[in-house]
Design a protein around this motif. Structure first.
Motif, PDB file in Angstrom:
ATOM      1  N   CYS A   1       0.692  -1.224  -0.065  1.00 36.42           N
ATOM      2  CA  CYS A   1      -0.040  -0.023   0.030  1.00 36.42           C
ATOM      3  C   CYS A   1       0.843   1.086  -0.153  1.00 36.42           C
ATOM      4  O   CYS A   1       1.929   1.374   0.815  1.00 36.42           O
TER       5      CYS A   1
ATOM      6  N   ARG B   1      -5.541  -3.773  -2.082  1.00 41.00           N
ATOM      7  CA  ARG B   1      -6.755  -4.102  -2.907  1.00 41.00           C
ATOM      8  C   ARG B   1      -6.562  -3.809  -4.275  1.00 41.00           C
ATOM      9  O   ARG B   1      -6.269  -2.798  -4.616  1.00 41.00           O
TER      10      ARG B   1
ATOM     11  N   SER C   1      -7.766  -0.844  -5.894  1.00 39.32           N
ATOM     12  CA  SER C   1      -7.532   0.639  -5.184  1.00 39.32           C
ATOM     13  C   SER C   1      -6.169   0.953  -5.893  1.00 39.32           C
ATOM     14  O   SER C   1      -5.170   0.948  -5.293  1.00 39.32           O
TER      15      SER C   1
ATOM     16  N   ASN D   1      -3.142   0.444  -3.073  1.00 39.86           N
ATOM     17  CA  ASN D   1      -3.349   1.117  -1.840  1.00 39.86           C
ATOM     18  C   ASN D   1      -4.376   0.096  -1.275  1.00 39.86           C
ATOM     19  O   ASN D   1      -4.985  -0.964  -1.880  1.00 39.86           O
TER      20      ASN D   1
ATOM     21  N   SER E   1      -7.378   0.159   0.602  1.00 38.90           N
ATOM     22  CA  SER E   1      -8.561   0.190   0.443  1.00 38.90           C
ATOM     23  C   SER E   1      -8.913   1.468  -0.392  1.00 38.90           C
ATOM     24  O   SER E   1      -7.963   2.389  -0.510  1.00 38.90           O
ATOM     25  N   ARG E   2     -10.103   1.752  -0.481  1.00 41.30           N
ATOM     26  CA  ARG E   2     -10.802   2.885  -1.310  1.00 41.30           C
ATOM     27  C   ARG E   2     -10.347   4.191  -0.299  1.00 41.30           C
ATOM     28  O   ARG E   2     -10.048   5.132  -0.827  1.00 41.30           O
TER      29      ARG E   2
ATOM     30  N   TYR F   1      -6.901   5.047  -0.459  1.00 38.80           N
ATOM     31  CA  TYR F   1      -6.649   5.516  -1.842  1.00 38.80           C
ATOM     32  C   TYR F   1      -6.984   6.904  -1.869  1.00 38.80           C
ATOM     33  O   TYR F   1      -6.104   7.783  -2.320  1.00 38.80           O
TER      34      TYR F   1
END
Length: 160
Positions: free
Chosen positions: A95, A108, A111, A122, A124-125, A128
């Motif tokens: 990430c 994820r 992202s 990244n 997660s949303r 991100y």
């Protein structure tokens, strides 16, 4: 004397082995899905911003930098083999937001963002969106932390 020598050799082998596995690996890899959870890194370069990642196939794989990378086609696999540094995500696929803050975490595949022809992923949303707000500064911070951040898990006692 022989037992003493064997004991010293065993200790040396143990120490070298322990150091070989210290810290996080250089590429984020899921135990069963492979590098970056099986997403085809070459496919990102043909996606529109916001599109979902393309998941690779077990039929088209390549081992590079200690991880198994999956691709949606033989063509994408061959492009990666020809120039893995061009397609591999920044910070080993960890990430980007986390690396900017001095640690590593999973990602994820959906992202993502390509900036200056480099792929960033990244967790997660939300991470991100937080990364994107101050993206240029976060990239500078993450660049400064990479790859030393791989050893942070050792200090925290939570290496993968």
């Amino acid at each position: 004397m022989l037992i003493s020598l064997l004991r010293r050799i065993w200790i040396l082998v143990f120490v070298v082995s322990a150091n070989a596995f210290a810290g996080d690996p250089p590429v984020y890899s899921h135990p069963t899905l492979g590098a970056i959870k099986g997403a085809d890194v070459v496919a990102y370069y043909a996606l529109a911003p916001g599109d979902d990642a393309v998941i690779g196939s077990d039929d088209f794989t390549y081992v590079w930098n200690g991880a198994t990378w999956k691709f949606a086609s033989a063509e994408n696999r061959d492009k990666f083999i020809a120039n893995p540094e061009k397609y591999a995500p920044q910070y080993g696929g960890y990430c980007a937001f986390a690396v900017a803050h001095g640690y590593t975490t999973s990602i994820r595949p959906d992202s993502w963002k390509i900036v200056d022809d480099k792929l960033y992923l990244n967790y997660s949303r939300i991470s991100y969106l937080r990364w994107k707000v101050d993206m240029e500064e976060k990239i500078k911070e993450a660049d400064a932390n990479w790859p030393a951040v791989l050893d942070v898990c050792e200090k925290r006692g939570n290496c993968k």
